[in-house]
Scaffold this motif. Structure first.
Motif, short mmCIF file in Angstrom:
data_model
loop_
_atom_site.label_atom_id
_atom_site.label_comp_id
_atom_site.label_asym_id
_atom_site.label_seq_id
_atom_site.Cartn_x
_atom_site.Cartn_y
_atom_site.Cartn_z
N GLN A 1 -56.72 -53.44 -68.80
CA GLN A 1 -57.19 -54.61 -69.21
C GLN A 1 -58.67 -54.51 -69.31
OE1 GLN A 1 -55.91 -57.49 -66.14
NE2 GLN A 1 -53.90 -57.23 -66.73
N ALA A 2 -59.44 -53.76 -68.25
CA ALA A 2 -60.76 -53.83 -68.41
C ALA A 2 -61.23 -53.13 -69.57
CB ALA A 2 -61.39 -52.89 -66.98
N ILE A 3 -60.55 -51.97 -69.80
CA ILE A 3 -61.15 -51.05 -71.01
C ILE A 3 -60.84 -51.81 -72.45
CG2 ILE A 3 -60.36 -48.88 -72.40
CD1 ILE A 3 -60.06 -47.69 -69.35
N VAL B 1 -70.90 -50.55 -65.45
CA VAL B 1 -69.96 -51.78 -66.17
C VAL B 1 -68.57 -51.82 -65.79
CG1 VAL B 1 -69.62 -52.50 -68.38
CG2 VAL B 1 -71.94 -51.57 -67.86
N LEU B 2 -67.71 -50.70 -66.09
CA LEU B 2 -66.58 -50.64 -65.60
C LEU B 2 -66.09 -51.06 -64.22
CD1 LEU B 2 -63.56 -50.38 -66.77
CD2 LEU B 2 -63.85 -47.76 -66.23
N ILE B 3 -67.17 -50.42 -63.42
CA ILE B 3 -66.89 -50.81 -61.77
C ILE B 3 -66.95 -52.25 -61.53
CG2 ILE B 3 -68.13 -50.54 -59.62
CD1 ILE B 3 -66.73 -47.86 -60.58
N HIS B 4 -68.09 -52.89 -62.26
CA HIS B 4 -67.92 -54.23 -61.95
C HIS B 4 -66.92 -55.12 -62.61
CE1 HIS B 4 -71.98 -53.61 -59.83
NE2 HIS B 4 -72.68 -53.41 -60.82
N MET B 5 -66.43 -54.92 -63.72
CA MET B 5 -65.45 -55.42 -64.17
C MET B 5 -64.07 -55.32 -63.38
SD MET B 5 -65.82 -54.89 -68.57
CE MET B 5 -64.35 -56.05 -68.57
N MET B 6 -64.02 -54.24 -62.97
CA MET B 6 -62.73 -53.69 -61.91
C MET B 6 -62.92 -54.65 -60.52
SD MET B 6 -60.85 -51.90 -63.75
CE MET B 6 -59.68 -51.16 -62.22
N GLU B 7 -64.19 -54.80 -60.15
CA GLU B 7 -64.41 -55.48 -59.04
C GLU B 7 -64.04 -57.05 -59.21
OE1 GLU B 7 -67.65 -56.39 -55.39
OE2 GLU B 7 -68.34 -55.34 -57.41
N GLU B 8 -64.52 -57.61 -60.45
CA GLU B 8 -64.24 -58.92 -60.65
C GLU B 8 -62.64 -59.24 -60.72
OE1 GLU B 8 -66.06 -59.74 -64.43
OE2 GLU B 8 -68.05 -59.80 -63.47
N GLY C 1 -68.57 -41.09 -64.99
CA GLY C 1 -67.59 -40.58 -63.87
C GLY C 1 -67.34 -41.83 -63.25
N ILE C 2 -66.00 -41.93 -62.61
CA ILE C 2 -65.63 -42.98 -61.86
C ILE C 2 -64.57 -42.20 -60.86
CG2 ILE C 2 -64.30 -44.97 -61.58
CD1 ILE C 2 -64.89 -45.74 -64.34
N ARG C 3 -65.04 -42.51 -59.47
CA ARG C 3 -63.97 -41.87 -58.59
C ARG C 3 -63.36 -43.07 -57.62
NH1 ARG C 3 -67.09 -39.80 -53.01
NH2 ARG C 3 -67.35 -42.24 -52.55
N ILE C 4 -62.04 -42.61 -57.78
CA ILE C 4 -60.92 -43.43 -56.90
C ILE C 4 -60.54 -42.46 -55.75
CG2 ILE C 4 -58.64 -44.64 -57.40
CD1 ILE C 4 -59.35 -44.29 -60.39
N SER C 5 -60.46 -43.13 -54.70
CA SER C 5 -60.23 -42.57 -53.39
C SER C 5 -59.36 -43.44 -52.82
CB SER C 5 -61.21 -41.98 -52.81
OG SER C 5 -62.28 -43.12 -52.65
N LEU D 1 -64.01 -49.65 -56.66
CA LEU D 1 -64.18 -48.36 -56.94
C LEU D 1 -65.37 -47.73 -56.80
CD1 LEU D 1 -62.14 -48.17 -60.16
CD2 LEU D 1 -61.06 -47.72 -58.01
N SER D 2 -65.88 -46.57 -57.12
CA SER D 2 -67.27 -46.28 -57.04
C SER D 2 -67.57 -45.04 -58.14
CB SER D 2 -67.61 -45.54 -55.63
OG SER D 2 -66.68 -44.42 -55.72
N THR D 3 -68.77 -44.96 -58.32
CA THR D 3 -69.22 -43.85 -59.18
C THR D 3 -69.92 -42.48 -58.38
OG1 THR D 3 -71.46 -44.93 -59.52
CG2 THR D 3 -69.87 -45.59 -60.91
#
Length: 393
Positions: A378-380, A313-320, A355-359, A325-327
Motif C-alpha cells: 500500500q505504501a509503495i 519517507v517510507l519509514i514514516h508512511m509505514m509508521e502511520e 536501505g530499510i531494516r526489518i528485524s 521499521l528502521s533505516t
C-alpha cells in the motif's frame, strides 16, 4: 490500529519475567555492592551469581566476564584497552568495513591518535574474506576486530575460521562484536578461539545500559575510566546490581529457547523473502533464503532497498499504518548519508541510500508478516502515485 514492532535489532522488548525481577531487585537491593555491611555483601553476592550465570551461558569462566554499560562501552574497552596496554611504539589494528559505529568510529579515533589502521573489505553478500584478514596482519598488529552478526543485514561472519587463522599469529588478539548474535546464533567463548567478545543486554530482552565484555584469561587491557578497582580493575564505577541480575536472567531465557526461536524466525525470514519478491520496487540486500546457508545469516534481520526513494519517507508512511521499521542501524538512522555497510558491499549510492531494516522477534507470527507485506504494498503504491503526479509535463 495495532502497532507492529519490527525493530528488534535496535532494541528488543524486555522479557516480562525480567521486568518483574529487576523491579523487585530495585526495591530490595539498593546497597552498593562494594560496601562492607551486610546489605552490601548481599548485593555483591547477587552480582557475582549473575556473573557466574553469564559465564556459564556464554561458555566462559566467571573471571572472564566484565560488566559494562552495553555494547558501545564493551567495544571501546576492547579496542582502546588493547591498544593502551600494548608496549609497542607503533601499533596497528585491523577492522572490517562493515563494523558497527562503536567499533568503526573507535578505530578511526585511534587512527587519529597515530595508530595504524587497515579496513578489510567485504564481498557482495557482506562477508569478510579470511585470506584478506590474514594478509592485513603485520608484525606490529595488536588487534583484529570482526563482528559476529552484522547489525544492518544479519550476515554472519566466519569468526571461527578467522580465529583459527589468527592462531598462527599469537601477537594478535581477536575481538568480536557479538551484540547482534547473542540469543540468535550459537556461540561458545571457550570453543571459539576469540580473545574478547562484546554483548549488550537490551538486544536479547534485558535492560538498556547494561552489557558485558568477555576477556580471555591472560589478556590484559588498559581501563577506559580512572577510579575504583571494580570489574577486576577494568571498569571503575558502582555495579548496577538489579541490571546485571536482570541481564543474566534474560540471557538464560534467550539461550534456553535458542533452537526453537531460530527455527521459527527462519520461517518468518522465508516468508518475508516471498513478500519482497512480490514487490518489484524492492531489492533484497545480503544473503538470501537458502536452507543450506542458514549458518551464514542470523534469522531475525532483513535488509531491503527501494532505490531512489528516501527511506525515511517510507519509514514514516509505514509508521502511520502501524508498522515500525528502521533505516541503517539505530545509531545511524538519523543520518541522511548512504549506508556505509551497503556501500561496502558494492551497492550504488541509490540502493545504499534507500536501505530499510526489518528485524523481528519472539512476538511475531506468520500473520504479522502478512500485515507487513500488505502495508508495504500500500505504501509503495501511494509513493509511486505521488511520484507520477510530481513529474513535470
Amino acid at each position: 490500529m495495532k502497532t507492529y514492532y519490527f525493530d528488534h535489532s535496535a532494541s528488543a522488548p524486555m522479557w516480562p519475567k525480567v521486568v518483574d525481577t529487576m523491579t523487585e531487585l530495585m526495591k530490595l537491593h539498593y546497597s552498593n555492592a562494594s560496601s562492607l555491611h551486610r546489605s552490601g555483601i548481599e548485593a555483591s553476592k547477587l552480582a557475582e551469581r549473575a556473573r557466574a550465570s553469564v559465564a556459564e551461558r556464554m561458555g566462559a569462566m566467571p573471571q572472564e566476564v566484565v560488566f559494562t554499560s552495553g555494547g558501545t562501552e564493551s567495544n571501546n574497552l576492547a579496542l582502546k584497552g588493547l591498544v593502551g596496554i600494548s608496549a609497542r611504539a607503533t601499533k596497528h589494528i585491523v577492522v572490517s568495513a562493515i563494523e558497527h559505529a562503536s567499533v568503526f568510529e573507535c578505530a578511526r579515533q585511534l587512527e587519529a591518535q597515530g595508530v595504524q589502521l587497515t579496513i578489510v573489505p567485504v564481498d557482495r553478500e557482506g562477508r569478510v574474506d579470511v585470506a584478506e584478514v590474514v594478509k592485513a596482519i603485520r608484525k606490529n598488529t595488536v588487534l583484529v576486530s570482526v563482528m559476529h552478526v552484522n547489525n544492518e543485514t544479519g550476515g554472519v561472519q566466519p569468526i571461527g575460521e578467522i580465529a583459527r587463522a589468527l592462531a598462527e599469529h599469537p601477537h594478535v588478539k581477536f575481538h568480536v562484536d557479538g551484540v547482534q548474535a547473542i540469543g540468535k546464533v550459537p556461540f561458545s567463548f571457550a570453543e571459539s578461539g576469540v580473545h574478547l567478545y562484546s554483548g549488550s543486554a537490551h538486544k536479547f530482552g534485558g535492560p538498556k545500559g547494561t552489557g558485558f565484555l568477555l576477556v580471555k584469561e591472560g589478556v590484559e587491557l588498559a581501563p577506559l575510566f580512572g577510579g575504583g578497582s571494580h570489574e577486576h580493575g577494568l571498569r571503575a564505577g558502582t555495579t548496577n546490581v538489579p541490571a546485571v541480575v536482570a541481564m543474566s536472567q534474560a540471557l538464560r531465557l534467550s539461550l534456553e529457547s535458542l533452537d526453537d526461536r531460530r527455527l521459527r524466525m527462519f520461517g518468518l525470514r522465508r516468508k518475508l523473502r516471498d513478500i519482497v519478491e512480490g514487490i518489484p520496487e524492492l531489492l533484497w540486500n545480503g544473503i538470501g533464503v537458502d536452507p543450506d546457508r542458514e549458518n551464514d545469516t542470523a534469522p531475525h534481520v532483513v535488509n531491503i532497498s527501494y532505490p531512489g526513494m528516501r527511506p525515511e519517507v517510507l519509514i514514516h508512511m509505514m509508521e502511520e499504518n502501524g508498522i515500525l521499521l528502521s533505516t541503517q542501524s539505530a545509531c545511524s538512522s538519523k543520518s541522511l548519508k548512504p549506508s556505509r555497510v551497503l556501500l561496502a558491499m558494492g551497492h550504488d549510492a541509490d540502493r545504499a541510500s534507500g536501505g530499510i531494516r526489518i528485524s523481528f522477534g519472539d512476538e511475531h507470527e506468520a500473520n504479522d508478516l502478512d500485515e507487513l507485506g500488505e502495508r508495504l504494498k500500500q505504501a509503495i503504491s501511494q509513493l509511486k502515485a505521488l511520484e507520477k503526479r510530481s513529474r513535470p509535463g
